[in-house]
Motif scaffolding. Structure first.
Motif, PDB file in Angstrom:
ATOM      1  N   TYR A   1       0.864  -1.172   0.000  1.00  0.00           N
ATOM      2  CA  TYR A   1       0.000   0.000   0.000  1.00  0.00           C
ATOM      3  C   TYR A   1       0.903   1.224   0.000  1.00  0.00           C
ATOM      4  CZ  TYR A   1      -3.452  -3.467   1.286  1.00  0.00           C
ATOM      5  OH  TYR A   1      -4.267  -4.572   1.286  1.00  0.00           O
ATOM      6  N   HIS A   2       0.812   2.039  -1.058  1.00  0.00           N
ATOM      7  CA  HIS A   2       1.730   3.156  -1.216  1.00  0.00           C
ATOM      8  C   HIS A   2       1.122   4.488  -0.796  1.00  0.00           C
ATOM      9  CE1 HIS A   2       4.443   0.478  -3.404  1.00  0.00           C
ATOM     10  NE2 HIS A   2       3.358   0.004  -3.982  1.00  0.00           N
ATOM     11  N   HIS A   3      -0.100   4.753  -1.233  1.00  0.00           N
ATOM     12  CA  HIS A   3      -0.788   6.009  -0.905  1.00  0.00           C
ATOM     13  C   HIS A   3      -2.274   5.716  -0.766  1.00  0.00           C
ATOM     14  CE1 HIS A   3       2.683   8.561  -1.676  1.00  0.00           C
ATOM     15  NE2 HIS A   3       2.911   7.825  -2.744  1.00  0.00           N
ATOM     16  N   PRO A   4      -2.969   6.427   0.109  1.00  0.00           N
ATOM     17  CA  PRO A   4      -4.402   6.175   0.251  1.00  0.00           C
ATOM     18  C   PRO A   4      -5.206   6.744  -0.921  1.00  0.00           C
ATOM     19  CG  PRO A   4      -3.735   7.952   1.709  1.00  0.00           C
ATOM     20  CD  PRO A   4      -2.480   7.415   1.067  1.00  0.00           C
TER      21      PRO A   4
ATOM     22  N   LYS B   1      -9.130   7.860  -2.060  1.00  0.00           N
ATOM     23  CA  LYS B   1     -10.260   8.435  -1.329  1.00  0.00           C
ATOM     24  C   LYS B   1     -11.517   8.441  -2.186  1.00  0.00           C
ATOM     25  CE  LYS B   1      -7.218  11.131   1.480  1.00  0.00           C
ATOM     26  NZ  LYS B   1      -6.742  12.402   1.931  1.00  0.00           N
TER      27      LYS B   1
ATOM     28  N   ASP C   1     -12.205   9.183  -6.140  1.00  0.00           N
ATOM     29  CA  ASP C   1     -10.978   9.115  -6.944  1.00  0.00           C
ATOM     30  C   ASP C   1     -11.229   8.248  -8.176  1.00  0.00           C
ATOM     31  OD1 ASP C   1      -9.442  10.662  -5.243  1.00  0.00           O
ATOM     32  OD2 ASP C   1      -8.269   8.986  -4.438  1.00  0.00           O
TER      33      ASP C   1
ATOM     34  N   ARG D   1      -3.508   6.378  -9.451  1.00  0.00           N
ATOM     35  CA  ARG D   1      -4.367   7.568  -9.513  1.00  0.00           C
ATOM     36  C   ARG D   1      -3.550   8.566 -10.315  1.00  0.00           C
ATOM     37  NH1 ARG D   1      -5.657   8.805  -4.081  1.00  0.00           N
ATOM     38  NH2 ARG D   1      -3.444   9.243  -3.930  1.00  0.00           N
TER      39      ARG D   1
ATOM     40  N   GLU E   1       0.334   8.512  -9.986  1.00  0.00           N
ATOM     41  CA  GLU E   1       0.714   8.126  -8.621  1.00  0.00           C
ATOM     42  C   GLU E   1       0.356   6.671  -8.331  1.00  0.00           C
ATOM     43  OE1 GLU E   1       0.287  10.092  -4.236  1.00  0.00           O
ATOM     44  OE2 GLU E   1      -1.532  10.013  -5.461  1.00  0.00           O
TER      45      GLU E   1
ATOM     46  N   VAL F   1      -0.726   3.877  -6.090  1.00  0.00           N
ATOM     47  CA  VAL F   1      -1.515   3.800  -4.857  1.00  0.00           C
ATOM     48  C   VAL F   1      -1.323   2.437  -4.188  1.00  0.00           C
ATOM     49  CG1 VAL F   1      -3.884   3.814  -3.955  1.00  0.00           C
ATOM     50  CG2 VAL F   1      -3.212   5.455  -5.710  1.00  0.00           C
TER      51      VAL F   1
END
Length: 129
Positions: A64-67, A69, A72, A96, A99, A101
């Motif tokens: 898991y790199h970035h949340p 939301k 999105d 995303r 990026e 995610v």
């Protein structure tokens, strides 16, 4: 042999903090794999009927790199890493925009109707090479 599958994050996908609940990424990548298989022309119902085997996830290694939301727009990219007689290893990335995610390496195998390991059908192995 890359495949891109768009996903929109809905309210039901999020937790109390308003971010995508961690287990939902597994659902996202499963949907992408199913769409990829269908796009290749593989009929999983026919495979079960005619070859007596179904796909099963053997292993998932996930990061898991970035949340992500609510609302999105994400894309799940799926690529084949390795195909052998008994397994298919895939890399799946949830993005995303540019990026990263979520990422996972997923090992898929075939099992027969008793749950025992089986070889991937030859026509599918050829299709994936």
């Amino acid at each position: 042999m890359a495949h891109a599958f768009p996903i929109r994050v809905y309210y039901e996908d999020t937790d109390m903090a308003g971010i995508v609940y961690y287990a939902n990424y597994l659902k996202y990548i499963e949907r992408a794999r199913s769409d990829w298989v269908r796009g290749l022309g593989i009929d999983q119902n026919a495979m079960r009927r005619e070859d007596g085997v179904v796909f099963a996830v053997r292993r998932v290694e996930a990061d898991y790199h970035h949340p992500a939301k609510f609302d999105d727009e994400l894309v799940v990219n799926t690529t084949v890493v390795t195909v052998t007689g008994a397994r298919l290893v895939m890399e799946q990335k949830v993005l995303r925009g540019d990026e990263l995610v979520f990422s996972a390496q997923v090992t898929i195998v075939c099992i027969n109707d008793t749950g025992q390991p089986a070889r991937l059908p030859a026509n599918i192995r050829l299709m994936l090479h």
